[in-house]
Scaffold this active site. Structure first.
Site, PDB file in Angstrom:
ATOM      1  CE  LYS A   1     -12.296  -0.256   1.638  1.00  0.00           C
ATOM      2  NZ  LYS A   1     -11.804   0.348   2.857  1.00  0.00           N
TER       3      LYS A   1
ATOM      4  CG  HIS B   1       7.527 -28.396   6.437  1.00  0.00           C
ATOM      5  ND1 HIS B   1       7.979 -29.621   6.827  1.00  0.00           N
ATOM      6  CD2 HIS B   1       7.724 -27.562   7.490  1.00  0.00           C
ATOM      7  CE1 HIS B   1       8.410 -29.554   8.087  1.00  0.00           C
ATOM      8  NE2 HIS B   1       8.268 -28.310   8.505  1.00  0.00           N
TER       9      HIS B   1
ATOM     10  CD  GLU C   1      -2.984  -1.064   2.249  1.00  0.00           C
ATOM     11  OE1 GLU C   1      -3.677  -0.056   2.441  1.00  0.00           O
ATOM     12  OE2 GLU C   1      -3.045  -2.073   2.986  1.00  0.00           O
TER      13      GLU C   1
HETATM   14  O1  PA5 Z   1      -5.032   0.059   4.575  1.00  0.00           O
HETATM   15  C1  PA5 Z   1      -6.119   0.252   4.037  1.00  0.00           C
HETATM   16  O2  PA5 Z   1      -6.499   1.356   3.613  1.00  0.00           O
HETATM   17  C2  PA5 Z   1      -7.061  -0.918   3.860  1.00  0.00           C
HETATM   18  O3  PA5 Z   1      -6.407  -2.133   4.043  1.00  0.00           O
HETATM   19  C3  PA5 Z   1      -8.237  -0.765   4.847  1.00  0.00           C
HETATM   20  O4  PA5 Z   1      -7.786  -0.910   6.168  1.00  0.00           O
HETATM   21  C4  PA5 Z   1      -9.306  -1.801   4.521  1.00  0.00           C
HETATM   22  O5  PA5 Z   1      -9.805  -1.560   3.237  1.00  0.00           O
HETATM   23  C5  PA5 Z   1     -10.449  -1.768   5.525  1.00  0.00           C
HETATM   24  O6  PA5 Z   1     -10.915  -0.475   5.714  1.00  0.00           O
HETATM   25  P1  PA5 Z   1     -11.195   0.022   7.203  1.00  0.00           P
HETATM   26  O7  PA5 Z   1      -9.882  -0.144   7.923  1.00  0.00           O
HETATM   27  O8  PA5 Z   1     -11.618   1.443   7.080  1.00  0.00           O
HETATM   28  O9  PA5 Z   1     -12.251  -0.879   7.723  1.00  0.00           O
END
Ligand code: PA5
Length: 349
Positions: A343, A249, A233
């Protein structure tokens, strides 16, 4: 490049490095927020922590932290529904930084239907709204962060909730050591600390333009996963993680054939001062085969005494590495446009 603050700010436009530099203070703030939380659980037989992505990782960290400590199992749920066994004897924590993640909301609603004692943690969103409507304890955490940069706000209130329901006790000493250890890691790895003495900058420089594989043992498997997701990310790179000893393994066989891909790989081994001798031996063996396949091997050692401090010390170095990799990739660590796009698409169905 990584010692040029002007160059860093050209890419880190939303200030992710400054945000992650405040992690020790975020822990203190998170503890303050949940100081007066009232939660009750009757007789419970298991714990279920539900969430996705940057929110769910706190559940994984807790599960491994409590592995040798909790008398009942801790499960992490990343899905729209709940496992069949979850019932009134389960205690559930719902984590969603935004409060609007659909998988978490669906599973929250299912928990209410099944009368599962629950607590929700979010910065707002539908999770807050629906918790209030249904009288479910809700911990409101500050908004304005990326979920993955708000880990202390999801992790520490969850720990405090588990202390409140008496699953664990006497965590304050461990938390204060964790804060101290993280302060040390921050000082060593912040953007102002030059490359000669900055471990995270060095790891980023070594692993730029490579396929990164992170290996963690037992308590550090969620930390290896966190490194991967932060690299995905923040750095906008593909990465993978694996677990020791399971990878001995299967995965190691893939390394027995040297090829272009193995030569373009960096293997990051998350090491811990409390590793049993058999795990140490396994890591030594892995190091040899990775090197003979032409990969660059980097070992990162945990710091601190108690397990939580050791887990977070390794996590925190990875957070910095992922931001420096973003800078080297000329990317802003903050936006995750692909996730937002998906989303939005799903919200319109
Ligand atoms: O790091 C991120 O932006 C995502 O992995 C979010 O954490 C994930 O989409 C879930 O969203 P939220 O943390 O708002 O529930």
């Amino acid at each position: 490049m990584l010692d040029n603050l002007e160059y860093i700010s050209r890419f880190d436009r939303s200030g992710m490095l400054d945000t992650i530099s405040k992690l020790p203070e975020q822990i203190e703030q998170a503890l303050e927020i949940c100081r007066d939380i009232e939660v009750e659980a009757g007789e419970i037989e298991n714990i279920l922590i539900s969430g996705m992505g940057g929110s769910a990782i706190s559940g994984d960290i807790i599960r491994e932290w409590l592995r040798d400590r909790a008398d009942i199992p801790v499960h992490v749920n990343r899905d729209y529904n709940l496992p069949k066994w979850a019932d009134e004897k389960t205690f559930a924590i719902f984590l969603s930084y935004s409060g609007n993640t659909e998988e978490t909301l669906y599973s929250f609603r299912e928990a209410l239907k099944r009368n599962i004692p629950s607590v929700a943690i979010s910065s707002g969103g539908k999770l807050e709204e629906e918790s209030r409507e249904k009288n479910i304890p809700h911990i409101k955490i500050p908004s304005g962060y990326q979920p993955r940069a708000a880990t202390p706000f999801l992790l520490f209130p969850s720990i405090k909730v588990l202390e409140k329901i008496e699953l664990i006790s006497n965590v304050d000493g461990e938390i204060s050591e964790t804060i101290d250890v993280c302060r040390g890691i921050r000082d060593e790895n912040r953007k102002e600390t030059p490359s000669e003495s900055n471990q995270a900058k060095n790891i980023a420089l070594k692993s730029k333009d490579t396929l990164i594989h992170i290996y963690g043992w037992r308590y550090f498997i969620p930390i290896a996963k966190r490194w991967r997701t932060q690299i995905n990310e923040n750095s906008k790179m593909i990465a993978r993680y694996d677990e020791v000893p399971e990878c001995n393994h299967n995965d190691i066989v893939g390394w027995s054939r040297r090829c272009e891909l193995t030569e373009k790989s960096t293997c990051i081994l998350l090491r811990d001062s409390h590793e049993p001798v058999r795990i140490k031996e396994r890591y030594n063996f892995m190091k040899e085969i990775f090197e003979s396949a032409g990969a660059t091997v980097v070992e990162v050692n945990s710091k601190g005494e108690n397990l939580l401090a050791r887990q977070l010390s390794l996590m925190y170095v990875g957070d910095f590495v992922s931001c420096y990799l973003a800078i080297l990739n000329e990317e802003d660590p903050t936006p995750v446009d692909v996730i937002s796009k998906l989303k939005q698409k799903l919200a319109s169905i």
